[in-house]
Design a protein around this motif. Structure first.
Motif, PDB file in Angstrom:
ATOM      1  N   GLY A 132      51.087  37.083  45.739  1.00  0.00           N
ATOM      2  CA  GLY A 132      52.051  36.675  44.947  1.00  0.00           C
ATOM      3  C   GLY A 132      53.499  35.715  45.547  1.00  0.00           C
ATOM      4  N   TRP A 159      53.573  38.831  39.541  1.00  0.00           N
ATOM      5  CA  TRP A 159      53.215  37.949  40.664  1.00  0.00           C
ATOM      6  C   TRP A 159      54.356  37.623  41.571  1.00  0.00           C
ATOM      7  N   LEU A 184      47.406  30.965  41.699  1.00  0.00           N
ATOM      8  CA  LEU A 184      48.252  32.081  42.367  1.00  0.00           C
ATOM      9  C   LEU A 184      47.216  33.228  43.039  1.00  0.00           C
ATOM     10  N   PRO A 241      48.650  40.395  43.170  1.00  0.00           N
ATOM     11  CA  PRO A 241      50.179  40.847  42.971  1.00  0.00           C
ATOM     12  C   PRO A 241      50.578  41.996  43.904  1.00  0.00           C
TER      13      PRO A 241
END
Length: 206
Positions: A86, A104, A75, A81
């Motif tokens: 994300g 995320w 990720l 994030p």
């Protein structure tokens, strides 16, 4: 087809056939997809079905919800994030599977859970959210994230012990579950906290 072009999706903790069906439709629609698989055999099958279009992470089925270092690392390639990092869409097998990944999920995104309905249990009315789904939907409403669930039943293979076929007279498919999940994720833009049975009417038997 570019229906999902520009979208980023994570598919984690699902039954393998359903996970692969969701990932395949997303990839065909132009989405960037990160899919977890339970081992090398699942990885090989997913690679055959998806080619190099999806990123695959081997995550043992017994892994604790918080033990997702490899997944977090993948990720991270999408950035941290937030608005520019994300994923837009998260497809997860349960609330505890989804929760460590919620930071995320972009604001305004969608979470779709999979919550099977036992064959001898009536499915809840779709107007009454499942408690866990409804609680998470309320929690994330402030971020504009919708949370819904699909509840598959009698999919592809009869469950242990003979049960009558559902009213539609046949078994369902992972592809049909995937279509329902993607509807909740991308088309049902004014729906949150709902649990949609995908069981051929099994839960509506008299």
């Amino acid at each position: 087809m570019t229906r999902y072009a520009g979208s980023r999706a994570v598919v984690v903790g699902q039954e393998p056939g359903i996970a692969l069906a969701i990932a395949k439709r997303l990839v065909e629609g132009g989405a960037q997809v990160l899919l977890t698989v339970g081992g090398q055999e699942e990885r090989a099958r997913a690679r055959t079905e998806l080619g190099s279009a999806a990123r695959l992470v081997v995550l043992a089925p017994s892994a604790a919800p918080g033990d997702r270092g490899a997944l977090a690392g993948e990720l991270g390639r999408w950035g941290g994030p937030g608005e520019d990092g994300g994923a837009d869409l998260l497809f997860a097998g349960a609330v505890d599977t989804a929760r460590p990944l919620l930071p995320w999920v972009r604001d305004g995104g969608a979470v779709v859970l999979t919550s099977p309905v036992p064959p001898d249990t009536a499915a809840p009315d779709t107007a009454t959210p499942d408690t866990a789904v409804g609680a998470l939907a309320s929690e994330l409403a402030g971020r504009g994230i919708r949370v819904n669930a699909v509840a598959p039943g009698c999919i592809e293979a009869p469950p242990a012990g003979a049960v009558p076929l559902p009213p539609l007279g046949r078994l369902g498919s992972a592809e049909e579950v995937a279509r329902a999940a993607l509807f909740l994720a991308t088309d049902a833009t004014f729906t949150t906290g709902a649990r949609l049975p995908v069981d051929g009417g099994l839960g509506r038997r008299p």
